[in-house]
Design a protein around this motif. Structure first.
Motif, PDB file in Angstrom:
ATOM      1  N   PRO A 163       0.839  -1.203   0.000  1.00  0.00           N
ATOM      2  CA  PRO A 163       0.000   0.000   0.000  1.00  0.00           C
ATOM      3  C   PRO A 163       0.870   1.248   0.000  1.00  0.00           C
ATOM      4  CG  PRO A 163       0.143  -0.894   2.213  1.00  0.00           C
ATOM      5  CD  PRO A 163       0.855  -1.869   1.314  1.00  0.00           C
ATOM      6  N   ILE A 164       0.425   2.265  -0.711  1.00  0.00           N
ATOM      7  CA  ILE A 164       1.165   3.521  -0.763  1.00  0.00           C
ATOM      8  C   ILE A 164       0.192   4.674  -0.543  1.00  0.00           C
ATOM      9  CG2 ILE A 164       2.516   5.102  -2.197  1.00  0.00           C
ATOM     10  CD1 ILE A 164       3.668   2.680  -3.628  1.00  0.00           C
ATOM     11  N   MET A 165       0.444   5.473   0.482  1.00  0.00           N
ATOM     12  CA  MET A 165      -0.333   6.674   0.745  1.00  0.00           C
ATOM     13  C   MET A 165       0.494   7.874   0.319  1.00  0.00           C
ATOM     14  SD  MET A 165      -2.086   8.056   4.281  1.00  0.00           S
ATOM     15  CE  MET A 165      -0.511   8.397   5.085  1.00  0.00           C
ATOM     16  N   GLY A 224      -3.594  17.070  -0.726  1.00  0.00           N
ATOM     17  CA  GLY A 224      -4.273  15.912  -1.297  1.00  0.00           C
ATOM     18  C   GLY A 224      -3.649  14.626  -0.797  1.00  0.00           C
ATOM     19  N   VAL A 225      -4.484  13.683  -0.387  1.00  0.00           N
ATOM     20  CA  VAL A 225      -3.996  12.379   0.056  1.00  0.00           C
ATOM     21  C   VAL A 225      -4.580  11.308  -0.853  1.00  0.00           C
ATOM     22  CG1 VAL A 225      -3.820  10.745   1.969  1.00  0.00           C
ATOM     23  CG2 VAL A 225      -3.889  13.204   2.442  1.00  0.00           C
ATOM     24  N   LEU A 226      -3.707  10.569  -1.521  1.00  0.00           N
ATOM     25  CA  LEU A 226      -4.105   9.469  -2.396  1.00  0.00           C
ATOM     26  C   LEU A 226      -3.905   8.176  -1.615  1.00  0.00           C
ATOM     27  CD1 LEU A 226      -3.614  11.895  -4.277  1.00  0.00           C
ATOM     28  CD2 LEU A 226      -2.649  10.331  -5.952  1.00  0.00           C
ATOM     29  N   ALA A 227      -5.011   7.594  -1.163  1.00  0.00           N
ATOM     30  CA  ALA A 227      -4.961   6.415  -0.288  1.00  0.00           C
ATOM     31  C   ALA A 227      -5.056   5.158  -1.143  1.00  0.00           C
ATOM     32  CB  ALA A 227      -6.092   6.472   0.733  1.00  0.00           C
ATOM     33  N   CYS A 228      -3.903   4.636  -1.547  1.00  0.00           N
ATOM     34  CA  CYS A 228      -3.858   3.578  -2.558  1.00  0.00           C
ATOM     35  C   CYS A 228      -3.455   2.224  -1.979  1.00  0.00           C
ATOM     36  CB  CYS A 228      -2.895   3.969  -3.667  1.00  0.00           C
ATOM     37  SG  CYS A 228      -3.366   5.480  -4.529  1.00  0.00           S
ATOM     38  N   VAL A 281      -8.227  19.793   2.906  1.00  0.00           N
ATOM     39  CA  VAL A 281      -7.609  18.492   2.666  1.00  0.00           C
ATOM     40  C   VAL A 281      -8.561  17.637   1.831  1.00  0.00           C
ATOM     41  CG1 VAL A 281      -6.705  16.384   3.717  1.00  0.00           C
ATOM     42  CG2 VAL A 281      -6.291  18.595   4.817  1.00  0.00           C
ATOM     43  N   LEU A 282      -8.055  17.102   0.738  1.00  0.00           N
ATOM     44  CA  LEU A 282      -8.804  16.193  -0.128  1.00  0.00           C
ATOM     45  C   LEU A 282      -8.256  14.787   0.058  1.00  0.00           C
ATOM     46  CD1 LEU A 282      -8.702  18.318  -3.415  1.00  0.00           C
ATOM     47  CD2 LEU A 282     -10.484  18.340  -1.652  1.00  0.00           C
ATOM     48  N   VAL A 283      -9.138  13.847   0.356  1.00  0.00           N
ATOM     49  CA  VAL A 283      -8.740  12.455   0.561  1.00  0.00           C
ATOM     50  C   VAL A 283      -9.421  11.598  -0.511  1.00  0.00           C
ATOM     51  CG1 VAL A 283      -8.827  10.465   2.116  1.00  0.00           C
ATOM     52  CG2 VAL A 283      -8.444  12.766   3.048  1.00  0.00           C
ATOM     53  N   GLY A 284      -8.640  10.846  -1.261  1.00  0.00           N
ATOM     54  CA  GLY A 284      -9.207  10.034  -2.332  1.00  0.00           C
ATOM     55  C   GLY A 284      -8.981   8.549  -2.118  1.00  0.00           C
ATOM     56  N   LYS A 285     -10.055   7.788  -2.200  1.00  0.00           N
ATOM     57  CA  LYS A 285      -9.937   6.326  -2.155  1.00  0.00           C
ATOM     58  C   LYS A 285      -9.263   5.842  -3.431  1.00  0.00           C
ATOM     59  CE  LYS A 285     -12.710   2.093  -2.391  1.00  0.00           C
ATOM     60  NZ  LYS A 285     -14.079   1.532  -2.556  1.00  0.00           N
ATOM     61  N   GLY A 286      -8.173   5.068  -3.270  1.00  0.00           N
ATOM     62  CA  GLY A 286      -7.402   4.622  -4.425  1.00  0.00           C
ATOM     63  C   GLY A 286      -7.212   3.121  -4.459  1.00  0.00           C
ATOM     64  N   LEU A 287      -8.303   2.372  -4.480  1.00  0.00           N
ATOM     65  CA  LEU A 287      -8.201   0.909  -4.608  1.00  0.00           C
ATOM     66  C   LEU A 287      -7.869   0.586  -6.063  1.00  0.00           C
ATOM     67  CD1 LEU A 287      -8.663  -1.408  -2.471  1.00  0.00           C
ATOM     68  CD2 LEU A 287      -9.259   0.884  -1.757  1.00  0.00           C
ATOM     69  N   THR A 288      -6.597   0.281  -6.324  1.00  0.00           N
ATOM     70  CA  THR A 288      -6.156   0.070  -7.696  1.00  0.00           C
ATOM     71  C   THR A 288      -6.818  -1.144  -8.328  1.00  0.00           C
ATOM     72  OG1 THR A 288      -4.225  -1.096  -6.824  1.00  0.00           O
ATOM     73  CG2 THR A 288      -3.967   1.242  -7.375  1.00  0.00           C
TER      74      THR A 288
END
Length: 281
Positions: free
Chosen positions: A20-22, A97-101, A45-52
């Motif tokens: 996982p990479i945030m 921005g946080v890309l929660a991948c 703050v923008l948080v985005g769900k990033g389930l690849t």
């Protein structure tokens, strides 16, 4: 993430060979103070769900349509798109921005229904359904971003099929703990023609995330309320002004030739412009 106790986020990725990479992206517009002097307004703050890719994990999805789960990272993509837009317009704003991948896969190391995980907040969560994974990723990130002392946090996620049932592919579901924000979002929605619809988040929804062996559960066996129960789950982890956008129905078109829509980049770019009193040229 492990040192920070983000065990819910890590549990989702435990069955994948891909770590996982945030990703945290900080934007300071011209005239914005880079130093926290204690009296300036905090960032948006923008948080985005990033389930690849989201197979559903042990609670595996039906094979029909599973190939579309590559779109489960559209929330993170939208966050990146909004920051690109703001940067190209050189807007005077502080934005994070946080890309929660990560990837949700079935494996011998996967988290399981019946597990209990301790989140970064200290709350424990009973896992009922491993396909209710997006809220587990987001709850830890929503706790993590408290360190930024935000003015406002907006999470964007392809979160629930229930939102698609409720609002189709026309409206993005909006939920918030701050009613003073609703009119601004509605106005920006009308100006950008990127449609949203508010769904309720009252305390009478507690029954939807009740657990007998943990503080809360990540799903329920009730027949309805899937979108608002997910929203209420997330609300349990926020201590600031917050808006949740469920884009499960609006992030992409089922037609293979159509692909992703880019929503809600237009909505949130317009919201930021409106906040600054700007009009797009």
């Amino acid at each position: 993430m492990r040192r920070n106790g983000m065990n819910a986020y890590l549990a989702v990725s435990s069955g994948s060979r891909n770590e996982p990479i945030m990703s945290v992206i900080k934007y300071f517009g011209n005239g914005v103070d880079h130093e926290d002097n204690g009296d300036r307004v905090g960032p948006i703050v923008l948080v985005g769900k990033g389930l690849t890719f989201d197979s559903g994990g042990i609670s595996i999805k039906p094979s029909s349509g599973m190939e579309q789960m590559k779109f489960d990272m559209c929330g993170a993509a939208a966050v990146y798109g909004i920051i690109r837009c703001v940067a190209e317009l050189d807007l005077p704003i502080h934005l994070i921005g946080v890309l929660a991948c990560c990837e949700n896969m079935p494996d011998g190391m996967s988290y399981r229904p019946g597990d209990i995980v301790k989140t970064m907040s200290g709350k424990t969560v009973e896992i009922i359904n491993t396909d209710a994974e997006g809220r587990l990723v987001l709850c830890d990130v929503l706790t993590y971003v408290k360190r930024f002392k935000p003015e406002l946090v907006i999470d964007i996620a392809t979160l629930t099929g229930s939102c698609v049932v409720a609002l189709g592919d026309v409206y993005t579901g909006m939920m918030t703990n701050d009613q003073s924000l609703v009119s601004s979002f509605m106005n920006s929605s009308e100006r950008s023609m990127d449609k949203i619809w508010q769904l309720p988040l009252g305390d009478d929804l507690k029954k939807y995330i009740r657990s007998d062996c943990a503080d809360i559960s990540n799903s329920n066996n009730l027949s309805g309320g899937g979108a608002i129960s997910a929203g209420y789950f997330l609300r349990s982890f926020v201590e600031y002004s917050w808006v949740h956008l469920d884009i499960a129905g609006t992030a992409w078109k089922n037609n293979k030739s159509d692909g992703a829509t880019g929503r809600p980049v237009s909505l949130l770019s317009q919201f930021i412009l409106d906040k600054l009193g700007r009009s797009p040229e």
